[in-house]
Design a protein around this motif. Structure first.
Motif, short mmCIF file in Angstrom:
data_model
loop_
_atom_site.label_atom_id
_atom_site.label_comp_id
_atom_site.label_asym_id
_atom_site.label_seq_id
_atom_site.Cartn_x
_atom_site.Cartn_y
_atom_site.Cartn_z
N ALA A 63 0.83 -1.22 0.00
CA ALA A 63 0.00 0.00 0.00
C ALA A 63 0.86 1.26 0.00
N GLY A 64 2.01 1.20 0.65
CA GLY A 64 2.87 2.38 0.75
C GLY A 64 4.06 2.36 -0.19
N ARG A 65 4.03 1.50 -1.18
CA ARG A 65 5.19 1.36 -2.07
C ARG A 65 5.56 2.66 -2.76
N ALA A 66 4.59 3.51 -3.05
CA ALA A 66 4.89 4.78 -3.72
C ALA A 66 5.62 5.74 -2.78
N ASP A 67 5.46 5.55 -1.48
CA ASP A 67 6.11 6.42 -0.50
C ASP A 67 7.53 5.98 -0.16
N TYR A 68 7.91 4.76 -0.57
CA TYR A 68 9.26 4.28 -0.26
C TYR A 68 10.28 5.07 -1.07
N ASP A 69 11.26 5.61 -0.37
CA ASP A 69 12.32 6.40 -1.00
C ASP A 69 13.64 5.66 -0.81
N PRO A 70 14.18 5.05 -1.87
CA PRO A 70 15.44 4.30 -1.75
C PRO A 70 16.60 5.15 -1.24
N ALA A 71 16.54 6.44 -1.41
CA ALA A 71 17.62 7.31 -0.94
C ALA A 71 17.64 7.40 0.59
N ARG A 72 16.52 7.13 1.24
CA ARG A 72 16.44 7.25 2.71
C ARG A 72 16.94 6.02 3.43
N GLY A 73 16.98 4.88 2.76
CA GLY A 73 17.45 3.66 3.42
C GLY A 73 17.15 2.43 2.59
N THR A 74 17.65 1.30 3.09
CA THR A 74 17.44 0.05 2.37
C THR A 74 16.00 -0.43 2.54
N VAL A 149 18.30 -4.53 17.02
CA VAL A 149 19.72 -4.89 16.90
C VAL A 149 19.97 -6.31 17.40
N ALA A 150 19.40 -6.65 18.56
CA ALA A 150 19.67 -7.96 19.16
C ALA A 150 18.91 -9.10 18.50
N TRP A 151 17.65 -8.90 18.21
CA TRP A 151 16.84 -10.00 17.69
C TRP A 151 16.72 -9.99 16.18
N ALA A 152 16.62 -8.84 15.56
CA ALA A 152 16.49 -8.78 14.10
C ALA A 152 17.85 -8.70 13.44
N GLU A 153 18.90 -8.51 14.23
CA GLU A 153 20.28 -8.45 13.75
C GLU A 153 20.50 -7.31 12.77
N LEU A 154 19.80 -6.20 12.98
CA LEU A 154 20.04 -5.00 12.19
C LEU A 154 21.23 -4.27 12.80
N THR A 155 21.92 -3.52 11.98
CA THR A 155 22.97 -2.65 12.52
C THR A 155 22.27 -1.47 13.18
N PRO A 156 22.97 -0.73 14.05
CA PRO A 156 22.33 0.45 14.62
C PRO A 156 21.88 1.45 13.54
N ALA A 157 22.64 1.57 12.45
CA ALA A 157 22.23 2.47 11.36
C ALA A 157 20.96 1.97 10.68
N GLU A 158 20.84 0.66 10.50
CA GLU A 158 19.62 0.10 9.90
C GLU A 158 18.43 0.26 10.85
N ALA A 159 18.68 0.08 12.13
CA ALA A 159 17.61 0.28 13.12
C ALA A 159 17.14 1.74 13.08
N ALA A 160 18.09 2.66 12.93
CA ALA A 160 17.74 4.08 12.81
C ALA A 160 16.87 4.32 11.59
N ASP A 161 17.25 3.72 10.46
CA ASP A 161 16.44 3.83 9.24
C ASP A 161 15.05 3.26 9.48
N ALA A 162 15.01 2.09 10.13
CA ALA A 162 13.72 1.42 10.36
C ALA A 162 12.79 2.27 11.22
N LEU A 163 13.38 2.97 12.18
CA LEU A 163 12.57 3.75 13.11
C LEU A 163 12.42 5.21 12.70
N GLY A 164 13.12 5.59 11.63
CA GLY A 164 13.02 6.97 11.15
C GLY A 164 13.67 7.97 12.09
N ILE A 165 14.78 7.57 12.69
CA ILE A 165 15.50 8.45 13.61
C ILE A 165 16.94 8.58 13.13
N PRO A 166 17.65 9.61 13.58
CA PRO A 166 19.06 9.74 13.20
C PRO A 166 19.90 8.59 13.78
#
Length: 193
Positions: A63-74, A149-166
């Motif tokens: 539903a939100g595919r049009a809002d996904y911006d590849p420049a903002r994160g993976t 980070v612990a359970w999904a094994e994301l890096t802190p930078a990926e977690a930041a992208d996932a949560l929309g925070i710096p």
């Protein structure tokens, strides 16, 4: 038929979901990330609820595919962000469950002789109760970063992208959560000695 690249290739790292092949790309994202999302969610929720949330994650992604911006994160971080937002709907239940587990700490009846294996199990149950209570006591923002980070094994930078925070904010929250958990475990260990 177009072949969808495997994970790690640019087309699935930061796909263009606004194009004509969006359905195919999203199917590739499902193949690449559904298991990991399910593992992450099932560590925090009942497996049946995790099943539902994985499905809801991909419905929301579609539903939100049009809002996904590849420049903002993976795409991986984007999907985990969607899943985490859906998970927040269940946050009250999660915290209630962790608090109940913490309250139950030490209440379990021991039905077998106290040998080394039983003592180890009792120690593990005490640590689980301590961890659960500490997780329940963390601020939601800290708990989300820690568990991504612990359970999904994301890096802190990926977690930041996932949560929309710096990224710096994610690292700070992760540090605070780890410090509180470590301090609580050390205090409990000292109390047992």
């Amino acid at each position: 038929m177009t072949t969808v690249p495997t994970t790690g290739q640019p087309a699935l790292e930061r796909p263009d979901l606004g194009g004509a092949d969006a359905a195919e790309l999203l199917a590739g994202l499902y193949d690449a990330h559904a298991r990991g999302l399910h593992r992450y969610l099932s560590r925090r929720l009942a497996p049946a609820t995790a099943d539902d949330l994985v499905a809801e994650t991909f419905l929301a992604a579609w539903a939100g595919r049009a809002d996904y911006d590849p420049a903002r994160g993976t795409a991986r971080a984007w999907l985990y962000g969607i899943a985490t937002n859906l998970l927040r709907r269940h946050a009250r239940q999660e915290v209630r469950g962790l608090r109940a587990l913490a309250r139950a700490n030490g209440r379990a009846a021991i039905t077998e002789p106290l040998d080394t294996a039983a003592a180890s199990r009792v120690d593990a149950e005490e640590v689980l109760g301590t961890v659960a209570g500490t997780l329940a006591g963390l601020r939601r923002e800290e708990r989300d970063v820690l568990l991504l980070v612990a359970w999904a094994e994301l890096t802190p930078a990926e977690a930041a992208d996932a949560l929309g925070i710096p990224p710096r904010t994610a690292r700070t929250r992760l540090h605070r959560a780890r410090t509180r958990l470590r301090n609580r475990l050390m205090t409990e260990e000292a109390d047992r000695d």
